[in-house]
Design an enzyme around this catalytic site. Sequence first.
Site, PDB file in Angstrom:
ATOM      1  N   LYS A   1      12.140  46.912  56.238  1.00 39.37           N
ATOM      2  CA  LYS A   1      11.254  47.620  57.335  1.00 39.37           C
ATOM      3  C   LYS A   1      11.014  49.053  56.419  1.00 39.37           C
ATOM      4  O   LYS A   1       9.664  49.093  57.062  1.00 39.37           O
ATOM      5  CB  LYS A   1      12.746  48.629  58.616  1.00 39.37           C
TER       6      LYS A   1
ATOM      7  N   ASN B   1      15.864  49.095  78.189  1.00 43.54           N
ATOM      8  CA  ASN B   1      17.086  48.760  76.842  1.00 43.54           C
ATOM      9  C   ASN B   1      18.602  50.365  76.944  1.00 43.54           C
ATOM     10  O   ASN B   1      18.205  50.746  77.522  1.00 43.54           O
ATOM     11  CB  ASN B   1      16.758  48.761  75.333  1.00 43.54           C
TER      12      ASN B   1
ATOM     13  N   ASP C   1       9.101  46.260  72.455  1.00 46.55           N
ATOM     14  CA  ASP C   1       8.903  45.539  71.792  1.00 46.55           C
ATOM     15  C   ASP C   1       7.415  45.509  72.669  1.00 46.55           C
ATOM     16  O   ASP C   1       6.062  45.031  72.038  1.00 46.55           O
ATOM     17  CB  ASP C   1       9.438  44.224  70.868  1.00 46.55           C
TER      18      ASP C   1
END
Length: 407
Positions: A348, A219, A287
Amino acid sequence: MSEVSLNTRRILLIVGGGIAAYKALELVRLLRKAGAEVRAVLTDGGAQFVTPLSLAALTGHPVHQALFSPDDETTMGHIELSRWADLVVVAPATAGLIAKAANGLADDLASTTLLATDKRVLMAPAMNVRMWQHPAVQANVARLGGFDGLHGVALVGPDDGEMACGEFGPGRMAEPAAVFAAIRTLLADAGGRPLAGRRAVVTAGPTFEPIDPVRGLTNRSSGKQGYAIAAALAERGAEVTLISGPVGLDAPDGVHRVWVETAVEMKVAVDAALPADIAVMSAAVADWRVDGVASGKIKKAPGGPPSLALIENPDILAGLSAPGPKRPALVIGFAAETRDLEENARAKLSRKGCDWIIGNDVSDDVFGADSNSVTLFRRGVADEIWPRQSKADVALTLVDRIVDHFA
Ligand code: C5P
């Protein structure tokens, strides 16, 4: 000389009017190279010797010149400027500036800032030898040094030598390297290491999950924010292990860096860095990883592209936050969101079990940028929205909160 890094330290440099003002430019260069942020105040006299443009170009900030400037007062006024700094440096300090500071005279931006500041002041005097030896100047210098505590002014120089006017004796401004060394010493003395004796683990950068020996999933995380946090923690005395995915950044001074590629390697490295008092998980961990990484390069085949089976990566932050003997006292995670920041970040916080979340608004260009707009979410405490600021400043503000937490 102390070994503290100047990374993210803030220096307000007041440039007085003297031929030595050119040395202030070299001083700014040394400070910036060491990672310090510098803002400059240029007196009318100083502007006779160096231009505001030179100082602005070298500091990377507009130069402050006027006390009564609507522009300056709305962006950063003299009070704010004097508080912003970790240290105020006057170089060159002329006989006039020294006299004003010694007697509490405030009739321009430089002298007003010197009275308004709540930080230490370092002066590098520069003047003709007869002026320096004049009892009036010596009395002013003695008076400045004798003020109580924080108000006592430190001096560097002047040096002995030939002067621009052709005379010989004390009065030359100390060389930029000597002023720089004095700045480092003063910052180290200013109780700059409140996290000494604490261990911190920081993750930063992306992870890289291989598909085959030449391809992978990754990423756009630059690692800049995590590196800045590691630097700020180390600078405040913490013993820092920085676990970094692949990025092109230098390890900050005094930080132990461990390179990793995949999320699984990152988790192993985090576990190995425990016990720690502080954990800041700023890495953008993938992820998923590819199930069954190919041992050879996958060839293009007539049947079309291969399909990739993905499996979930371990959640390092959630694992670290789970109750247990090795749980760090303070666990901080990040939440990068493009919408509903508060709702998502608060969710979260509960889901991962960490103590604080830095909510990161990534709807505008944050990846790879030097600035960041964040909100600090803590359990049972109102959200703290921080103005958009440099990643170095985000790190400093966060570390200030960490210092308060352990105080
Ligand atoms: O779940 P999400 O990726 O949005 O959470 C972000 C936070 O969790 C960051 O602090 C990140 O470093 C951490 N994280 C982690 N391990 C993962 C995924 C995220 O530590 N596998």
